[in-house]
Structures are given as structure tokens and as C-alpha cells.
Design a protein around this motif. Structure first.
Motif, short mmCIF file in Angstrom:
data_model
loop_
_atom_site.label_atom_id
_atom_site.label_comp_id
_atom_site.label_asym_id
_atom_site.label_seq_id
_atom_site.Cartn_x
_atom_site.Cartn_y
_atom_site.Cartn_z
N GLU A 240 37.67 37.00 34.41
CA GLU A 240 37.82 35.68 35.04
C GLU A 240 37.38 35.70 36.50
O GLU A 240 36.62 34.82 36.95
N HIS A 241 37.84 36.69 37.26
CA HIS A 241 37.47 36.76 38.68
C HIS A 241 35.96 36.86 38.85
O HIS A 241 35.37 36.20 39.72
N LEU A 242 35.32 37.69 38.03
CA LEU A 242 33.87 37.85 38.14
C LEU A 242 33.13 36.58 37.73
O LEU A 242 32.07 36.27 38.29
N GLN A 243 33.68 35.84 36.78
CA GLN A 243 33.06 34.57 36.40
C GLN A 243 33.05 33.59 37.56
O GLN A 243 32.10 32.82 37.72
N TYR A 244 34.10 33.64 38.37
CA TYR A 244 34.15 32.80 39.57
C TYR A 244 33.23 33.35 40.67
O TYR A 244 32.48 32.61 41.31
N ASP A 245 33.33 34.66 40.91
CA ASP A 245 32.64 35.26 42.05
C ASP A 245 31.15 35.44 41.84
O ASP A 245 30.38 35.45 42.81
N CYS A 246 30.74 35.60 40.59
CA CYS A 246 29.31 35.80 40.28
C CYS A 246 28.92 34.81 39.19
O CYS A 246 28.62 35.19 38.05
N SER A 247 28.93 33.55 39.53
CA SER A 247 28.75 32.48 38.54
C SER A 247 27.35 32.45 37.93
O SER A 247 27.13 31.77 36.92
N ASP A 248 26.42 33.19 38.53
CA ASP A 248 25.06 33.25 37.99
C ASP A 248 24.90 34.34 36.94
O ASP A 248 23.82 34.52 36.39
N LYS A 249 26.01 35.07 36.66
CA LYS A 249 25.98 36.14 35.67
C LYS A 249 27.00 35.87 34.57
O LYS A 249 27.89 35.04 34.74
N ALA A 250 26.86 36.58 33.45
CA ALA A 250 27.77 36.39 32.31
C ALA A 250 28.65 37.61 32.13
O ALA A 250 28.18 38.75 32.21
N PHE A 251 29.94 37.37 31.88
CA PHE A 251 30.91 38.44 31.72
C PHE A 251 31.72 38.24 30.45
O PHE A 251 32.17 37.13 30.17
N TYR A 252 31.89 39.34 29.69
CA TYR A 252 32.59 39.27 28.41
C TYR A 252 33.69 40.34 28.37
O TYR A 252 33.49 41.46 28.83
N PRO A 253 34.84 40.01 27.80
CA PRO A 253 35.89 41.02 27.66
C PRO A 253 35.54 42.02 26.57
O PRO A 253 34.99 41.64 25.53
N LEU A 254 35.85 43.29 26.81
CA LEU A 254 35.64 44.30 25.77
C LEU A 254 36.54 44.00 24.58
O LEU A 254 36.17 44.21 23.43
N SER A 255 37.74 43.47 24.86
CA SER A 255 38.67 43.08 23.81
C SER A 255 39.59 41.98 24.34
O SER A 255 39.99 42.01 25.51
N LYS A 256 39.93 41.05 23.48
CA LYS A 256 40.88 40.00 23.88
C LYS A 256 42.27 40.57 24.14
O LYS A 256 43.10 39.92 24.77
N ASP A 257 42.51 41.80 23.68
CA ASP A 257 43.83 42.43 23.83
C ASP A 257 43.96 43.25 25.11
O ASP A 257 45.00 43.87 25.35
N LEU A 258 42.93 43.25 25.96
CA LEU A 258 43.01 44.00 27.22
C LEU A 258 43.78 43.16 28.25
O LEU A 258 43.22 42.67 29.24
N VAL A 259 45.06 43.02 27.99
CA VAL A 259 45.92 42.19 28.84
C VAL A 259 47.15 43.00 29.23
O VAL A 259 47.83 43.57 28.38
N CYS A 260 47.43 43.05 30.54
CA CYS A 260 48.63 43.72 31.03
C CYS A 260 49.74 42.69 31.16
O CYS A 260 49.71 41.84 32.06
N HIS A 261 50.72 42.77 30.28
CA HIS A 261 51.79 41.78 30.27
C HIS A 261 52.67 41.89 31.50
O HIS A 261 53.26 40.90 31.94
N ASN A 262 52.77 43.08 32.07
CA ASN A 262 53.56 43.24 33.29
C ASN A 262 52.90 42.53 34.47
O ASN A 262 53.60 41.96 35.32
N MET A 263 51.58 42.57 34.51
CA MET A 263 50.88 41.84 35.57
C MET A 263 50.99 40.32 35.38
O MET A 263 51.10 39.57 36.34
#
Length: 305
Positions: A240-263
Motif C-alpha cells: 500500500e505505501h509503495l502504491q502511494y509513494d511510487c504511483s507510476d509503478k505496480a506493486f503486488y503482494p506475494l500473498s494476501k496472508d502476509l499480514v501482521c495482526h499485531n501491527m
């Protein structure tokens, strides 16, 4: 209230109450936008020590707030969400590592920054994901007991073949959720994308990477690269941050499960309530713990700058 209304209240209150807000890169975008500093955990601690503010609010997890307190014992340090812990930091306790030290006499204990303050008190040298290779190469000792992340340790051992590195089985549950199957699926879906991964990923994932580095390293690499598509192998906030910061490039998650619930447990209203003095937990460490835990951080600075 809208997001912007809450943000404006926070900006007003932090100025009135002289609060420095730190946000780890894995925090939500609406939180990083109102932070004074955003980045990796150790870098945030260093920034906090450099400011005049007497109160520091950590939007991250407990070990990060503890590190801030170790480096700034005179400051009031608040953890935005008291329930935000780090499973990896909590995997090993003092008793276990003392036993490991007895079993491996003469070994120097190197602790990843993702450890509790209590555990740091019995470790010799601290490292971050970005500095680990440099520091261990600079250490005169050859026999090293590396804790707690076996994946980062494996990565470091490959870069430092002249060292005798023993690992203890621990790691980040979030990064360990992805495997080689996820890599193959992502590469098939995005064949022109470079794979950027954190060294906390398992070796089967890291061996396919075009770049391996810390969270900040991944973001810097993507921003400076001439490539325009990237698969991100770390916590999905970075996508998400890179999508905002580098809007001329495309970024994809390696997995939808790469989520830190504590964060993710820390919310923007939590931050507002902390600024109001209605939420959060003050981090209290006794002077002996601070002094002993700081020794391994001082060694990190000595070897790595």
C-alpha cells in the motif's frame, strides 16, 4: 468523524502536548501520515533519541517501544496499543537462552533487534535485518549463537561463510506464512515483476528473490529501480505505501496472508486517544535492565556504525 478530522485532531494535540509520534512501516497509511517518523524499528528509536519531545508515542509493537525506552530512558514512552506484541520476540525467554549459552560455551550471542528488553540483557551484540551481515562480518569472534530468527540467521550465515553460526529455531509467523508455492503463483501471474523479500522469509522463498533486504531496503530498492513491477515479500502494508509513494509503478503482494495482526491492532482513533491521555501503556524499565540491554546495542553501533 472522518479520517482527516481525526488526523487533524492528532496533529493539533501532539503539537500542544509535545508528543513525538513514531510509526513502524507496517502501520496503516492513515497512521504513518500523521507520524513524525516512519521506518524500521531501530531507526525509529534513534530518531526518537534525537528529538526534544519529552513524550514518545510508538505505533508498533512492544519490543519497539522498549528499544525506544532503552535509548531514551529520560523520555516518557507510550505504546499505542498495549496488546501489540511480537510473536517472534516472545518466542524465547531468558531461561532458554541462558541454557543455550551453557550448552555452547565461548559462543557470542547475537540478538536480532526483534527481542525483548529482558532477553537483550544477556546478549552480547544486537543486529537489525539491514545491518546483520555487516556487523557479524566485523565481529572478531568466529563462534556465534544467533537468535531468534532462524531464517534471518540462515541468510546471514550464507553471507558470512567464515563464521561458525549456530541457530535457534524461531522466526516471524507472518513471514513464515509464505512458501515456494506462493512465489510460483505470483511469478506466473506477474511474469515481469521483480520479487523483493524480507530475510525473515524462509530460504525456499528467498532463493527466488531479485532483492533481499529490510523493510526500508525493499522500499528504497523499489523507488530507485528502473523496473516498474514488483512482487513484495513482506507485510502487505508495504504494498500500500509503495502504491502511494511510487504511483507510476505496480506493486503486488506475494500473498494476501502476509499480514501482521499485531501491527494492525493499532488504529487511528487509538492514536488520538493516546494523545488525549485516555489510552496506551507507558513502558517502564528499571535502570539495571536498561543498562544491561543497551550494552548489546552499543556493540552493534561499535561494529556497524
Amino acid at each position: 468523524m472522518t479520517v482527516s478530522e481525526v488526523q487533524n485532531q492528532i496533529l493539533k494535540l501532539k503539537k500542544e502536548k509535545d508528543i513525538c509520534i513514531l510509526a513502524h512501516s507496517y502501520q496503516a497509511r492513515e497512521i504513518t501520515e500523521i507520524a513524525d517518523f516512519t521506518g524500521d524499528s531501530y531507526a525509529l528509536s534513534v530518531k526518537a533519541a534525537s528529538v526534544k519531545a519529552r513524550t514518545v508515542l510508538m505505533c508498533g509493537v512492544r519490543f519497539m517501544a522498549e528499544t525506544v525506552k532503552i535509548l531514551s530512558p529520560e523520555k516518557r514512552v507510550i505504546l499505542a496499543s498495549p496488546d501489540a506484541g511480537c510473536p517472534m520476540a516472545e518466542q524465547m525467554d531468558r531461561e532458554l537462552i541462558e541454557q543455550m549459552k551453557e550448552m555452547n560455551p565461548g559462543y557470542t550471542v547475537v540478538a536480532y533487534i526483534n527481542t525483548t528488553a529482558e532477553l537483550k540483557t544477556i546478549c552480547d551484540v544486537c543486529v537489525t535485518s539491514s545491518s546483520a551481515v555487516k556487523i557479524i562480518k566485523a565481529m572478531p569472534e568466529k563462534d556465534i549463537l544467533f537468535i531468534p530468527d532462524i531464517n534471518l540467521g540462515t541468510y546471514v550465515a550464507k553471507q558470512c561463510p567464515d563464521k561458525n553460526i549456530k541457530l535457534v529455531s524461531g522466526g516471524c509467523p507472518t513471514h513464515c506464512r509464505v512458501n515456494e508455492k506462493h512465489v510460483m503463483q505470483a511469478k506466473k501471474k506477474h511474469p515481469n515483476a521483480l520479487l523483493l523479500v524480507h530475510p525473515e522469509c524462509i530460504p525456499e522463498v528467498s532463493r527466488h528473490a531479485d532483492y533481499i533486504g529490510s523493510t526500508s531496503g525493499i522500499m528504497d530498492y523499489a523507488a530507485k529501480s528502473s523496473a516498474t513491477e514488483f512482487i513484495i515479500g513482506t507485510e502487505n502494508s508495504i504494498v500500500e505505501h509503495l502504491q502511494y509513494d511510487c504511483s507510476d509503478k505496480a506493486f503486488y503482494p506475494l500473498s494476501k496472508d502476509l499480514v501482521c495482526h499485531n501491527m494492525k491492532i493499532t488504529t487511528l482513533p487509538d492514536v488520538l486517544n493516546c494523545c488525549k491521555g485516555l489510552a496506551g501503556e507507558e513502558i517502564l524499565l528499571d535502570s539495571e535492565t536498561i543498562a544491561k540491554a543497551k550494552k548489546c546495542i552499543d556493540k552493534m553501533i561499535e561494529y556497524g556504525g
